[in-house]
Design a protein around this motif. Structure first.
Motif, PDB file in Angstrom:
ATOM      1  N   GLY A  60       0.818  -1.203   0.000  1.00  0.00           N
ATOM      2  CA  GLY A  60       0.000   0.000   0.000  1.00  0.00           C
ATOM      3  C   GLY A  60       0.848   1.247   0.000  1.00  0.00           C
ATOM      4  O   GLY A  60       1.937   1.283   0.580  1.00  0.00           O
ATOM      5  N   PHE A  61       0.318   2.268  -0.644  1.00  0.00           N
ATOM      6  CA  PHE A  61       1.002   3.559  -0.734  1.00  0.00           C
ATOM      7  C   PHE A  61       0.088   4.651  -0.205  1.00  0.00           C
ATOM      8  O   PHE A  61      -1.087   4.703  -0.543  1.00  0.00           O
ATOM      9  N   SER A  62       0.635   5.535   0.662  1.00  0.00           N
ATOM     10  CA  SER A  62      -0.074   6.687   1.188  1.00  0.00           C
ATOM     11  C   SER A  62      -1.319   6.228   1.949  1.00  0.00           C
ATOM     12  O   SER A  62      -1.206   5.471   2.903  1.00  0.00           O
ATOM     13  N   LYS A  63      -2.515   6.676   1.570  1.00  0.00           N
ATOM     14  CA  LYS A  63      -3.734   6.189   2.237  1.00  0.00           C
ATOM     15  C   LYS A  63      -3.846   4.681   2.087  1.00  0.00           C
ATOM     16  O   LYS A  63      -4.328   3.990   2.999  1.00  0.00           O
ATOM     17  N   GLY A  64      -3.395   4.158   0.961  1.00  0.00           N
ATOM     18  CA  GLY A  64      -3.386   2.720   0.763  1.00  0.00           C
ATOM     19  C   GLY A  64      -2.466   1.996   1.725  1.00  0.00           C
ATOM     20  O   GLY A  64      -2.725   0.853   2.113  1.00  0.00           O
ATOM     21  N   ALA A  65      -1.367   2.655   2.140  1.00  0.00           N
ATOM     22  CA  ALA A  65      -0.473   2.058   3.135  1.00  0.00           C
ATOM     23  C   ALA A  65      -1.176   1.958   4.487  1.00  0.00           C
ATOM     24  O   ALA A  65      -1.040   0.959   5.207  1.00  0.00           O
ATOM     25  N   GLU A  66      -1.917   2.992   4.828  1.00  0.00           N
ATOM     26  CA  GLU A  66      -2.709   2.974   6.061  1.00  0.00           C
ATOM     27  C   GLU A  66      -3.686   1.792   6.056  1.00  0.00           C
ATOM     28  O   GLU A  66      -3.804   1.067   7.048  1.00  0.00           O
ATOM     29  N   MET A  67      -4.369   1.590   4.914  1.00  0.00           N
ATOM     30  CA  MET A  67      -5.314   0.481   4.830  1.00  0.00           C
ATOM     31  C   MET A  67      -4.601  -0.869   4.808  1.00  0.00           C
ATOM     32  O   MET A  67      -5.111  -1.861   5.342  1.00  0.00           O
ATOM     33  N   ALA A  68      -3.417  -0.917   4.201  1.00  0.00           N
ATOM     34  CA  ALA A  68      -2.635  -2.158   4.212  1.00  0.00           C
ATOM     35  C   ALA A  68      -2.259  -2.532   5.645  1.00  0.00           C
ATOM     36  O   ALA A  68      -2.308  -3.708   6.028  1.00  0.00           O
ATOM     37  N   LEU A  69      -1.878  -1.538   6.435  1.00  0.00           N
ATOM     38  CA  LEU A  69      -1.513  -1.801   7.827  1.00  0.00           C
ATOM     39  C   LEU A  69      -2.740  -2.207   8.639  1.00  0.00           C
ATOM     40  O   LEU A  69      -2.647  -3.062   9.525  1.00  0.00           O
ATOM     41  N   ALA A  70      -3.887  -1.611   8.333  1.00  0.00           N
ATOM     42  CA  ALA A  70      -5.128  -2.028   9.000  1.00  0.00           C
ATOM     43  C   ALA A  70      -5.454  -3.472   8.655  1.00  0.00           C
ATOM     44  O   ALA A  70      -5.868  -4.265   9.522  1.00  0.00           O
ATOM     45  N   MET A  71      -5.268  -3.848   7.399  1.00  0.00           N
ATOM     46  CA  MET A  71      -5.500  -5.231   6.991  1.00  0.00           C
ATOM     47  C   MET A  71      -4.570  -6.176   7.747  1.00  0.00           C
ATOM     48  O   MET A  71      -4.998  -7.223   8.254  1.00  0.00           O
ATOM     49  N   ALA A  72      -3.297  -5.818   7.812  1.00  0.00           N
ATOM     50  CA  ALA A  72      -2.329  -6.666   8.509  1.00  0.00           C
ATOM     51  C   ALA A  72      -2.683  -6.805   9.988  1.00  0.00           C
ATOM     52  O   ALA A  72      -2.493  -7.875  10.589  1.00  0.00           O
ATOM     53  N   SER A  73      -3.203  -5.733  10.582  1.00  0.00           N
ATOM     54  CA  SER A  73      -3.487  -5.718  12.018  1.00  0.00           C
ATOM     55  C   SER A  73      -4.730  -6.529  12.386  1.00  0.00           C
ATOM     56  O   SER A  73      -4.824  -7.041  13.509  1.00  0.00           O
ATOM     57  N   TYR A  74      -5.679  -6.657  11.455  1.00  0.00           N
ATOM     58  CA  TYR A  74      -6.961  -7.274  11.804  1.00  0.00           C
ATOM     59  C   TYR A  74      -7.322  -8.507  10.972  1.00  0.00           C
ATOM     60  O   TYR A  74      -8.180  -9.286  11.405  1.00  0.00           O
ATOM     61  N   ILE A  75      -6.725  -8.684   9.802  1.00  0.00           N
ATOM     62  CA  ILE A  75      -7.084  -9.801   8.928  1.00  0.00           C
ATOM     63  C   ILE A  75      -5.963 -10.840   8.993  1.00  0.00           C
ATOM     64  O   ILE A  75      -4.837 -10.582   8.560  1.00  0.00           O
ATOM     65  N   PRO A  76      -6.226 -12.023   9.542  1.00  0.00           N
ATOM     66  CA  PRO A  76      -5.132 -12.972   9.831  1.00  0.00           C
ATOM     67  C   PRO A  76      -4.442 -13.554   8.616  1.00  0.00           C
ATOM     68  O   PRO A  76      -3.334 -14.071   8.735  1.00  0.00           O
ATOM     69  N   HIS A  77      -5.053 -13.514   7.429  1.00  0.00           N
ATOM     70  CA  HIS A  77      -4.454 -14.151   6.261  1.00  0.00           C
ATOM     71  C   HIS A  77      -3.515 -13.222   5.483  1.00  0.00           C
ATOM     72  O   HIS A  77      -3.111 -13.561   4.374  1.00  0.00           O
ATOM     73  N   ILE A  78      -3.144 -12.092   6.071  1.00  0.00           N
ATOM     74  CA  ILE A  78      -2.135 -11.230   5.471  1.00  0.00           C
ATOM     75  C   ILE A  78      -0.763 -11.764   5.891  1.00  0.00           C
ATOM     76  O   ILE A  78      -0.383 -11.685   7.056  1.00  0.00           O
ATOM     77  N   ALA A  79      -0.024 -12.301   4.939  1.00  0.00           N
ATOM     78  CA  ALA A  79       1.249 -12.957   5.241  1.00  0.00           C
ATOM     79  C   ALA A  79       2.421 -11.993   5.267  1.00  0.00           C
ATOM     80  O   ALA A  79       3.432 -12.256   5.925  1.00  0.00           O
ATOM     81  N   ALA A  80       2.337 -10.880   4.531  1.00  0.00           N
ATOM     82  CA  ALA A  80       3.434  -9.909   4.463  1.00  0.00           C
ATOM     83  C   ALA A  80       2.859  -8.574   4.021  1.00  0.00           C
ATOM     84  O   ALA A  80       1.967  -8.522   3.168  1.00  0.00           O
ATOM     85  N   THR A  81       3.397  -7.497   4.578  1.00  0.00           N
ATOM     86  CA  THR A  81       2.877  -6.156   4.295  1.00  0.00           C
ATOM     87  C   THR A  81       4.014  -5.228   3.913  1.00  0.00           C
ATOM     88  O   THR A  81       5.008  -5.127   4.636  1.00  0.00           O
ATOM     89  N   VAL A  82       3.856  -4.544   2.785  1.00  0.00           N
ATOM     90  CA  VAL A  82       4.788  -3.487   2.374  1.00  0.00           C
ATOM     91  C   VAL A  82       4.042  -2.161   2.483  1.00  0.00           C
ATOM     92  O   VAL A  82       3.005  -1.968   1.847  1.00  0.00           O
ATOM     93  N   PHE A  83       4.593  -1.279   3.283  1.00  0.00           N
ATOM     94  CA  PHE A  83       3.965  -0.011   3.653  1.00  0.00           C
ATOM     95  C   PHE A  83       4.830   1.114   3.093  1.00  0.00           C
ATOM     96  O   PHE A  83       5.981   1.275   3.492  1.00  0.00           O
ATOM     97  N   ILE A  84       4.274   1.894   2.159  1.00  0.00           N
ATOM     98  CA  ILE A  84       5.051   2.949   1.516  1.00  0.00           C
ATOM     99  C   ILE A  84       4.491   4.311   1.881  1.00  0.00           C
ATOM    100  O   ILE A  84       3.398   4.689   1.446  1.00  0.00           O
ATOM    101  N   ASN A  85       5.191   5.040   2.703  1.00  0.00           N
ATOM    102  CA  ASN A  85       4.910   6.455   2.997  1.00  0.00           C
ATOM    103  C   ASN A  85       3.441   6.709   3.325  1.00  0.00           C
ATOM    104  O   ASN A  85       2.687   7.305   2.552  1.00  0.00           O
ATOM    105  N   GLY A  86       3.048   6.281   4.507  1.00  0.00           N
ATOM    106  CA  GLY A  86       1.683   6.515   4.954  1.00  0.00           C
ATOM    107  C   GLY A  86       1.628   6.769   6.446  1.00  0.00           C
ATOM    108  O   GLY A  86       2.650   6.932   7.105  1.00  0.00           O
ATOM    109  N   THR A  87       0.399   6.803   6.969  1.00  0.00           N
ATOM    110  CA  THR A  87       0.193   6.993   8.398  1.00  0.00           C
ATOM    111  C   THR A  87      -0.057   5.642   9.057  1.00  0.00           C
ATOM    112  O   THR A  87      -0.496   4.693   8.399  1.00  0.00           O
ATOM    113  N   VAL A  88       0.189   5.560  10.354  1.00  0.00           N
ATOM    114  CA  VAL A  88      -0.005   4.312  11.092  1.00  0.00           C
ATOM    115  C   VAL A  88      -1.206   4.423  12.021  1.00  0.00           C
ATOM    116  O   VAL A  88      -1.367   3.627  12.937  1.00  0.00           O
TER     117      VAL A  88
END
Length: 419
Positions: free
Chosen positions: A231-259
């Motif tokens: 995820g990038f920018s707002k998409g990075a924020e949503m990628a991190l939300a997915m990683a935090s709550y959805i158990p089937h996320i195996a790896a997350t790449v976070f590009i320049n976003g908010t946490v």
């Protein structure tokens, strides 16, 4: 005089070799690049070079003495492509259509006019593709899901990746198609301002992103043991939300976003994550005195903001933060460090930061042109991205293989264990 580029057709993330010969020894010459995008907008760059004893210029070895950059940068003419119409940004929209055609021109003198009227002494042309031969693009309209799925050639199964872009909406596919060209089954996921999806970011339903995980994991060409998300920018924020709550996320790449959840409220079943309101920083630039908007968040350590901070420690898989230290659109380094500290506090040790001095917000695939400030169709104001030409583009070159290696290493792949 002669000018060549090798290869003449390549993927957009691949470097090429540019050479000129038949020049007088020790003569200053100009090499210019230009292209027209799908909207008909012109982009150009130029650099000055001094021929060697044999009358040759090789961009792999010869330093630029001026123009849009200085020094030895083999892809500098690509990095520095800029719009004739100010503040337009070069983006590939139809990745399956015709490639970008970049025209190269050699002038046997110091050509100070950025748009010269005289004819060049030699020319060359190359085609920059955003999809490799054999990659399939499948339009996704599954339930409420909207996006595009790119499948690499071959039998598979392939490691699955969900690709999410920033807070201006629509469906952006060029990174997704390049990842598929490198062997990943990649879903470019739209989440607002596209087809019948919500027009604005008033609120987001994390169940929608969970449906995307289930859809991708269940595809017969995709490994079903877990998927990656980038995820990038707002998409990075949503990628991190997915990683935090959805158990089937195996790896997350976070590009320049908010946490932390920013701006819009996010819901996940009965859970409500309130969005921290943006604080808008506005500056003026000359000569147009156009307004530049850089969204800012408040202090995430304040008690009133704690409910919005994403619980990174709950993520099942590793997380890679890619950070431009000169990001003017987001306090990316601060956020990444905050999330790393939180993870360590809770004993999660597989969170990593790759930080790039001089890089701005728009960390793209390699060879992508640098953009300091640009227009965005959904905003009346200009957006300040930040960064400096050479360190930013070098960061793009360095980070792209790191992203791929991280995803390959951490997404499990087997023909069984489907969701």
């Amino acid at each position: 005089m002669h000018l060549t580029v090798t290869p003449e057709s390549a993927l957009a993330d691949e470097s090429v070799k540019i050479k000129a010969w038949g020049l007088p020894p020790h003569q200053i010459v100009t090499i210019r690049a230009w292209l027209k995008d799908e909207r008909g907008e012109m982009f150009y760059s130029r650099a000055f070079y001094r021929s060697d004893d044999e009358g040759k210029v090789d961009l792999q070895q010869s330093p630029a003495t001026g123009g849009d950059y200085h020094g030895v940068h083999p892809m500098g003419l690509f990095w520095s492509l800029k719009p004739v119409t100010p503040y337009f940004r070069l983006m590939k929209r139809d990745v399956m259509g015709s490639p970008f055609e970049i025209h190269l021109e050699l002038y046997g003198q110091l050509e100070l006019d950025a748009m010269p009227e005289c004819s060049p002494n030699a020319t060359a042309c190359l085609r920059r593709w955003f999809v490799a031969p054999g990659v399939q693009r499948l339009q996704v309209r599954e339930g409420r899901l909207r996006g595009a799925l790119f499948i690499p050639p071959g039998e598979g199964p392939f490691q699955g990746v969900i690709d999410i872009f920033g807070g201006f909406g629509g469906l952006i596919e060029y990174r997704c198609s390049l990842l598929a060209s490198r062997g990943f089954a990649t879903l470019a996921l739209a989440y607002f301002a596209y087809e019948d999806l919500p027009k604005t970011l008033d609120y987001l339903d994390l169940k929608y992103f969970e449906e995307a995980v289930q859809f991708l994991s269940s595809h017969p060409k995709v490994c079903g043991s877990g998927v990656g998300v980038i995820g990038f920018s707002k998409g990075a924020e949503m990628a991190l939300a997915m990683a935090s709550y959805i158990p089937h996320i195996a790896a997350t790449v976070f590009i320049n976003g908010t946490v932390a959840i920013s701006g819009s409220t996010v819901r996940y079943g009965d859970l409500i994550l309130p969005g921290i309101p943006y604080q808008r920083e506005r500056t003026l630039i000359t000569p147009s005195e156009a307004c530049i908007v850089s969204p800012l968040l408040g202090d995430l350590s304040k008690p009133e903001n704690q409910a919005s901070v994403l619980p990174v420690e709950k993520a099942k898989g590793p997380i890679l933060f890619l950070v431009g230290e000169n990001d003017k659109s987001c306090e990316s380094l601060y956020f990444a460090r905050l999330s790393l500290a939180r993870a360590k506090k809770w004993g999660k040790m597989d969170v990593y930061i790759e930080s790039y001095p001089g890089a701005g917000h728009l960390l793209e695939p390699p060879c992508s042109p640098f953009s300091l400030v640009s227009r965005v169709s959904s905003s009346p104001s200009l957006i300040m991205w930040g960064g400096e030409l050479v360190p930013h583009c070098q960061a793009q070159e360095i980070s792209w293989p790191i992203i791929q290696d991280f995803l390959r290493k951490n997404i499990p792949c087997s023909k069984k264990n489907k969701l």
